[in-house]
Design a protein around this motif. Sequence first.
Motif, PDB file in Angstrom:
ATOM      1  N   VAL A  26       0.874  -1.076  -0.070  1.00  0.00           N
ATOM      2  CA  VAL A  26      -0.113   0.062  -0.112  1.00  0.00           C
ATOM      3  C   VAL A  26       0.998   1.091  -0.148  1.00  0.00           C
ATOM      4  CG1 VAL A  26      -0.248  -0.135   2.657  1.00  0.00           C
ATOM      5  CG2 VAL A  26      -1.870   1.129   1.285  1.00  0.00           C
ATOM      6  N   LYS A  27       0.679   2.257  -0.847  1.00  0.00           N
ATOM      7  CA  LYS A  27       1.418   3.525  -1.317  1.00  0.00           C
ATOM      8  C   LYS A  27       0.654   4.673  -0.469  1.00  0.00           C
ATOM      9  CE  LYS A  27       0.750   2.128  -5.245  1.00  0.00           C
ATOM     10  NZ  LYS A  27       0.850   2.260  -6.635  1.00  0.00           N
ATOM     11  N   ILE A  28       1.577   5.308   0.592  1.00  0.00           N
ATOM     12  CA  ILE A  28       0.955   6.456   1.136  1.00  0.00           C
ATOM     13  C   ILE A  28       1.639   7.511   0.860  1.00  0.00           C
ATOM     14  CG2 ILE A  28      -0.094   4.734   3.096  1.00  0.00           C
ATOM     15  CD1 ILE A  28       2.041   6.000   4.966  1.00  0.00           C
ATOM     16  N   GLY A  29       1.076   8.776   1.123  1.00  0.00           N
ATOM     17  CA  GLY A  29       1.650  10.012   0.854  1.00  0.00           C
ATOM     18  C   GLY A  29       1.357  11.033   2.001  1.00  0.00           C
ATOM     19  N   TYR A  30       2.300  11.773   2.345  1.00  0.00           N
ATOM     20  CA  TYR A  30       2.059  12.715   3.440  1.00  0.00           C
ATOM     21  C   TYR A  30       3.083  13.891   3.368  1.00  0.00           C
ATOM     22  CZ  TYR A  30       5.269   9.809   5.974  1.00  0.00           C
ATOM     23  OH  TYR A  30       6.454   9.326   6.669  1.00  0.00           O
ATOM     24  N   PHE A  31       3.081  14.803   4.133  1.00  0.00           N
ATOM     25  CA  PHE A  31       3.968  15.841   4.110  1.00  0.00           C
ATOM     26  C   PHE A  31       5.100  15.837   5.028  1.00  0.00           C
ATOM     27  CE2 PHE A  31       0.973  19.403   2.181  1.00  0.00           C
ATOM     28  CZ  PHE A  31       0.738  18.546   1.071  1.00  0.00           C
ATOM     29  N   PRO A  32       6.269  16.170   5.256  1.00  0.00           N
ATOM     30  CA  PRO A  32       7.111  16.365   6.473  1.00  0.00           C
ATOM     31  C   PRO A  32       6.766  17.712   7.146  1.00  0.00           C
ATOM     32  CG  PRO A  32       8.360  16.935   4.405  1.00  0.00           C
ATOM     33  CD  PRO A  32       6.873  16.654   3.947  1.00  0.00           C
ATOM     34  N   ASN A  33       5.614  17.493   7.745  1.00  0.00           N
ATOM     35  CA  ASN A  33       4.940  18.706   8.314  1.00  0.00           C
ATOM     36  C   ASN A  33       4.438  18.258   9.622  1.00  0.00           C
ATOM     37  OD1 ASN A  33       3.758  21.229   8.753  1.00  0.00           O
ATOM     38  ND2 ASN A  33       2.453  20.879   7.097  1.00  0.00           N
ATOM     39  N   ILE A  34       4.411  19.348  10.408  1.00  0.00           N
ATOM     40  CA  ILE A  34       3.725  19.024  12.048  1.00  0.00           C
ATOM     41  C   ILE A  34       2.254  18.899  11.851  1.00  0.00           C
ATOM     42  CG2 ILE A  34       3.236  21.534  12.200  1.00  0.00           C
ATOM     43  CD1 ILE A  34       4.076  21.146  15.311  1.00  0.00           C
ATOM     44  N   THR A  35       1.641  19.490  10.842  1.00  0.00           N
ATOM     45  CA  THR A  35       0.069  19.295  10.716  1.00  0.00           C
ATOM     46  C   THR A  35      -0.026  17.932  10.125  1.00  0.00           C
ATOM     47  OG1 THR A  35       0.217  20.181   8.388  1.00  0.00           O
ATOM     48  CG2 THR A  35      -0.240  21.484  10.222  1.00  0.00           C
ATOM     49  N   HIS A  36       1.083  17.112   9.847  1.00  0.00           N
ATOM     50  CA  HIS A  36       0.799  15.770   9.181  1.00  0.00           C
ATOM     51  C   HIS A  36       1.467  14.633  10.374  1.00  0.00           C
ATOM     52  CE1 HIS A  36      -0.193  16.412   5.177  1.00  0.00           C
ATOM     53  NE2 HIS A  36      -0.415  17.544   5.400  1.00  0.00           N
ATOM     54  N   ALA A  37       1.424  15.097  11.690  1.00  0.00           N
ATOM     55  CA  ALA A  37       1.720  14.248  12.865  1.00  0.00           C
ATOM     56  C   ALA A  37       1.407  12.829  12.662  1.00  0.00           C
ATOM     57  CB  ALA A  37       1.520  14.869  14.043  1.00  0.00           C
ATOM     58  N   THR A  38       0.277  12.748  12.269  1.00  0.00           N
ATOM     59  CA  THR A  38      -0.259  11.178  12.388  1.00  0.00           C
ATOM     60  C   THR A  38       0.511  10.308  11.385  1.00  0.00           C
ATOM     61  OG1 THR A  38      -2.673  11.900  12.757  1.00  0.00           O
ATOM     62  CG2 THR A  38      -2.432   9.722  12.159  1.00  0.00           C
ATOM     63  N   PRO A  39       0.813  10.487  10.249  1.00  0.00           N
ATOM     64  CA  PRO A  39       1.357   9.799   9.405  1.00  0.00           C
ATOM     65  C   PRO A  39       3.027   9.747   9.652  1.00  0.00           C
ATOM     66  CG  PRO A  39       0.856  11.585   8.197  1.00  0.00           C
ATOM     67  CD  PRO A  39       0.005  11.680   9.387  1.00  0.00           C
ATOM     68  N   ASN A  71      -4.269  10.484  -8.375  1.00  0.00           N
ATOM     69  CA  ASN A  71      -5.067  10.129  -9.470  1.00  0.00           C
ATOM     70  C   ASN A  71      -4.025   9.230 -10.433  1.00  0.00           C
ATOM     71  OD1 ASN A  71      -6.938  11.827  -8.719  1.00  0.00           O
ATOM     72  ND2 ASN A  71      -6.342  13.689  -9.846  1.00  0.00           N
ATOM     73  N   ALA A  72      -3.019   9.442 -10.526  1.00  0.00           N
ATOM     74  CA  ALA A  72      -2.026   8.468 -11.242  1.00  0.00           C
ATOM     75  C   ALA A  72      -1.832   7.110 -10.638  1.00  0.00           C
ATOM     76  CB  ALA A  72      -0.887   9.090 -11.522  1.00  0.00           C
ATOM     77  N   GLY A  73      -2.246   7.022  -9.459  1.00  0.00           N
ATOM     78  CA  GLY A  73      -1.981   5.584  -8.772  1.00  0.00           C
ATOM     79  C   GLY A  73      -0.626   5.364  -8.184  1.00  0.00           C
ATOM     80  N   SER A  74       0.140   6.502  -8.200  1.00  0.00           N
ATOM     81  CA  SER A  74       1.251   6.776  -7.353  1.00  0.00           C
ATOM     82  C   SER A  74       1.218   6.417  -5.891  1.00  0.00           C
ATOM     83  CB  SER A  74       2.225   7.789  -7.790  1.00  0.00           C
ATOM     84  OG  SER A  74       2.190   7.689  -9.106  1.00  0.00           O
ATOM     85  N   ILE A  75       0.192   6.888  -5.475  1.00  0.00           N
ATOM     86  CA  ILE A  75      -0.182   6.571  -3.877  1.00  0.00           C
ATOM     87  C   ILE A  75      -1.840   6.206  -3.866  1.00  0.00           C
ATOM     88  CG2 ILE A  75       1.606   8.086  -3.270  1.00  0.00           C
ATOM     89  CD1 ILE A  75      -0.960  10.110  -2.343  1.00  0.00           C
ATOM     90  N   ASP A  76      -1.967   5.572  -2.762  1.00  0.00           N
ATOM     91  CA  ASP A  76      -3.303   4.881  -2.678  1.00  0.00           C
ATOM     92  C   ASP A  76      -4.128   5.890  -1.684  1.00  0.00           C
ATOM     93  OD1 ASP A  76      -2.617   2.655  -4.389  1.00  0.00           O
ATOM     94  OD2 ASP A  76      -1.350   1.813  -2.688  1.00  0.00           O
ATOM     95  N   ILE A  77      -3.369   6.039  -0.561  1.00  0.00           N
ATOM     96  CA  ILE A  77      -3.924   6.850   0.713  1.00  0.00           C
ATOM     97  C   ILE A  77      -3.036   8.105   0.760  1.00  0.00           C
ATOM     98  CG2 ILE A  77      -4.358   6.677   2.987  1.00  0.00           C
ATOM     99  CD1 ILE A  77      -5.189   3.665   2.515  1.00  0.00           C
ATOM    100  N   GLY A  78      -3.699   9.032   0.981  1.00  0.00           N
ATOM    101  CA  GLY A  78      -2.709  10.263   1.499  1.00  0.00           C
ATOM    102  C   GLY A  78      -3.188  11.075   2.575  1.00  0.00           C
TER     103      GLY A  78
END
Length: 367
Positions: free
Chosen positions: A52-65, A99-106
């Motif tokens: 499974v491919k996930i995406g997120y930012f290296p950012n405090i507001t993305h603390a969960t991932p 949209n391109a399928g490079s990640i599945d969940i973000g």
Amino acid sequence: MSAARPARRALAAAVALPLLIGALGACGYGSEKKDDKSDTAAEGAKLSVDTVKIGYFPNITHATPLVGDHEGILQKELGGTKLRSTTFNAGPSEIEALNAGSIDIGWIGPSPAINGYVKSKGKNLRIISGSASGGVKLVVNPDRISSLDDVKGKKIATPQKGNTQDVAFLNWIAEKGWKVDPQSGKGDVSVVRTDNKVTPDAYKSGSVDGAWVPEPTASKLVAEGGKVLLDESTLWPDKKFVITNVIVSQKFLDAHPDVVEAVLRGSVKTNAWITANPDKAKASANAALKALTGKELPAKVLDPAWRSIAVTDDPLASTLQAEADHAVKAGLLEKPDLSGIYDLAPLNKVLKAQGKPAVDAANLGKR
């Protein structure tokens, strides 16, 4: 277990008590960078997909991932299915990857989620969970601005035209009765669209008088002598508003509901761990940031930034609708039909199994 995990554990041990964020904002921080965790899978049965491919930012507001990935909480829930993550520096590029399928969940901010849903006519993504609330402030040069009324006639930075903070600031300007052209940013206030990476330098040089920005940029400006003039949370009911959602490709959700459910279990468990262990979570997030970007936050930035963010499973759906309405009022978005943007059934299944209350889609649930 990922090949990068031992190094990250060493980093976490070496760090003892730091935290999060790196270089972006709620819709654009850091540099795009792939972090392949696919060398070996965690022990356990494989789900309906190998990876499974996930995406997120290296950012405090993305603390969960950040924390869930670094601590292995997400991978543990996936068992033998491999977790592969990619970090992004802006919402639009993450939507393109979905949209391109490079990640599945973000994990992503509300404005790009809305734009992605509208542009695909409701076919390419669904919001399946909340992740974070808060963490946005108006920080100003106290030598130039001493009150909210003083903002008129000044130059204020936002991260990007039409991004979540830009929309919020334009809405606040309109409520003050001031006029600004949403396209050019010119008017009673000069809205200067500036990447969060360079906003602190723009502030130091005096080319902007302040900024309406997410963490950690807000705390970076305070560290440079800025003053918090307004915390956006004070403008919202119960001081809560969505800053980060979890989205999924509709195709992936339909084909692999077991994998989506596993990621959501990991997300919910990560949020619970962050809430129960704030100092450890702060250190973990900072160690993750260093592993991803080569930088960690100093305590004078990290500590106030971390305090201003609240992780949440609730997507705070009513605030998403309000943010869309603000974009329409600002002239940056045509009136969207957001009915169906949420599919919270998988999340509510996970919450029920963990003895937690269900969350609501505010009449924007799956059609």
